[in-house]
Design a protein around this motif. Structure first.
Motif, short mmCIF file in Angstrom:
data_model
loop_
_atom_site.label_atom_id
_atom_site.label_comp_id
_atom_site.label_asym_id
_atom_site.label_seq_id
_atom_site.Cartn_x
_atom_site.Cartn_y
_atom_site.Cartn_z
N ILE A 74 -8.25 -0.78 -2.88
CA ILE A 74 -7.80 -1.56 -2.36
C ILE A 74 -9.05 -2.13 -0.95
N VAL A 75 -9.33 -3.20 -1.46
CA VAL A 75 -10.58 -3.37 -0.75
C VAL A 75 -10.18 -5.29 -0.24
N MET A 97 0.70 -1.31 -0.50
CA MET A 97 -0.36 0.02 0.16
C MET A 97 1.14 1.02 0.25
N THR A 98 0.37 2.55 -0.51
CA THR A 98 1.15 3.35 -0.97
C THR A 98 0.12 4.69 -0.17
N PRO A 99 0.71 5.67 0.17
CA PRO A 99 -0.37 7.02 0.34
C PRO A 99 -1.36 7.45 -0.57
N ARG A 100 -1.26 6.68 -1.67
CA ARG A 100 -2.03 7.73 -3.05
C ARG A 100 -3.46 6.38 -3.30
N ASP A 101 -3.23 5.39 -2.56
CA ASP A 101 -4.14 3.79 -2.40
C ASP A 101 -5.02 4.80 -2.01
N LEU A 102 -6.63 3.98 -2.12
CA LEU A 102 -7.76 4.70 -1.45
C LEU A 102 -8.18 3.17 -0.68
N VAL A 103 -8.32 2.95 0.67
CA VAL A 103 -8.07 1.86 1.00
C VAL A 103 -9.33 1.02 1.30
N LEU A 104 -10.30 0.38 1.24
CA LEU A 104 -11.43 -0.16 2.09
C LEU A 104 -11.18 -0.11 3.25
N THR A 105 -12.42 0.76 4.10
CA THR A 105 -11.45 0.55 5.73
C THR A 105 -13.34 -0.21 6.59
N GLY A 106 -13.31 -0.92 7.45
CA GLY A 106 -14.67 -0.82 7.85
C GLY A 106 -15.73 0.68 8.36
N VAL A 144 -12.92 -8.15 -3.49
CA VAL A 144 -11.94 -8.36 -3.03
C VAL A 144 -10.97 -7.84 -4.11
N GLY A 145 -9.91 -7.32 -3.50
CA GLY A 145 -9.17 -7.17 -4.12
C GLY A 145 -8.12 -5.73 -4.21
N THR A 146 -6.87 -6.09 -4.97
CA THR A 146 -6.70 -4.12 -5.86
C THR A 146 -6.82 -3.69 -6.63
N HIS A 147 -7.18 -3.10 -7.11
CA HIS A 147 -7.90 -2.34 -8.35
C HIS A 147 -7.58 -1.54 -8.64
N ARG A 148 -6.60 -1.61 -9.90
CA ARG A 148 -6.41 0.59 -10.52
C ARG A 148 -6.99 1.37 -11.10
N ILE A 149 -7.30 1.99 -10.40
CA ILE A 149 -8.31 2.94 -11.12
C ILE A 149 -7.29 3.23 -12.43
N THR A 150 -7.83 2.72 -13.81
CA THR A 150 -7.52 3.01 -15.19
C THR A 150 -8.68 4.27 -15.71
N GLY A 151 -8.56 5.07 -15.23
CA GLY A 151 -9.64 6.28 -16.03
C GLY A 151 -11.08 6.52 -15.31
N ILE A 152 -11.08 7.99 -15.57
CA ILE A 152 -12.11 9.41 -14.69
C ILE A 152 -13.01 9.52 -15.64
N LEU A 153 -14.38 9.64 -16.07
CA LEU A 153 -15.13 9.94 -16.95
C LEU A 153 -15.40 10.73 -16.11
N TYR A 154 -16.54 11.80 -16.76
CA TYR A 154 -17.29 13.19 -16.18
C TYR A 154 -18.39 13.78 -17.50
N ARG A 155 -19.19 14.03 -16.66
CA ARG A 155 -20.31 14.85 -17.45
C ARG A 155 -20.05 16.69 -18.36
N PRO A 156 -19.70 16.77 -18.70
CA PRO A 156 -19.36 18.02 -18.86
C PRO A 156 -20.28 19.02 -19.77
N ASP A 157 -21.20 19.08 -19.58
CA ASP A 157 -22.66 19.98 -19.79
C ASP A 157 -23.04 19.89 -18.29
N ARG A 158 -22.22 19.34 -16.84
CA ARG A 158 -22.41 19.59 -15.65
C ARG A 158 -20.97 19.70 -14.69
N ILE A 159 -20.28 19.67 -15.32
CA ILE A 159 -19.04 19.98 -14.31
C ILE A 159 -17.96 20.11 -14.69
#
Length: 166
Positions: free
Chosen positions: A162-163, A1-10, A42-57
């Motif tokens: 990370i889940v 784990m690195t400080p840039r990871d999103l880690v699911l906790t309880g 469960v697992g370690t999942h890479r964030i592979t992209g970001i999608l956004y609504r350009p008409d809203r944000i």
């Protein structure tokens, strides 16, 4: 784990020195994820992209891609394009990404069962905004809209979700 990871906790997602409240799938956390079970895998999942609504944000990152009219996500395990972005018209089972509600205005894509999808092993594990606090997802991880925005502005292409097993 690195400080840039999103880690699911309880108690939420630990990321960037902070705990972010979130909701997970109605099926809980599972090691044997299947299409339609509502579970967060469960697992370690890479964030592979970001999608956004350009008409809203605005784009939260320079590498974010706009959600266009007709963008869909295939969740039909019998199709060769299962668990990928597809375009309308698409007569098979899918999720509409450009929705009337704001649920998918901002989506962080994960590499769950991607790019070489195993049919039936689950699709579309996204990080997106929640319907309301405590309301479960269909397997995704969901956040308060302003928290999702803050997270999206801070992640990098190396960030992972990370889940751990519960």
């Amino acid at each position: 784990m690195t400080p840039r990871d999103l880690v699911l906790t309880g108690r939420g997602i630990r990321f960037a020195g902070r705990l972010w409240p979130c909701t997970i799938g109605r099926g809980g956390v599972r090691t044997d994820k299947r299409e339609g079970d509502g579970a967060t895998p469960v697992g370690t999942h890479r964030i592979t992209g970001i999608l956004y609504r350009p008409d809203r944000i605005a784009a939260p990152q320079p590498w974010a891609q706009p959600i266009r009219p007709g963008d869909l996500w295939s969740d039909d395990p019998d199709r060769p394009d299962y668990n990928t972005l597809v375009r309308a018209p698409y007569p098979f089972s899918h999720e509409t990404l450009r929705r009337a509600d704001p649920l998918y205005d901002l989506i962080l894509l994960t590499d769950w069962n991607w790019p070489d999808a195993t049919p039936g092993a689950g699709s579309a594990i996204f990080l997106h905004r929640w319907r309301r606090a405590g309301y479960p997802t269909e397997g995704c991880v969901a956040f308060r809209p302003d928290h999702l925005w803050q997270i999206a502005c801070q992640i990098t292409p190396e960030t992972r979700l990370i889940v751990p097993p519960r």
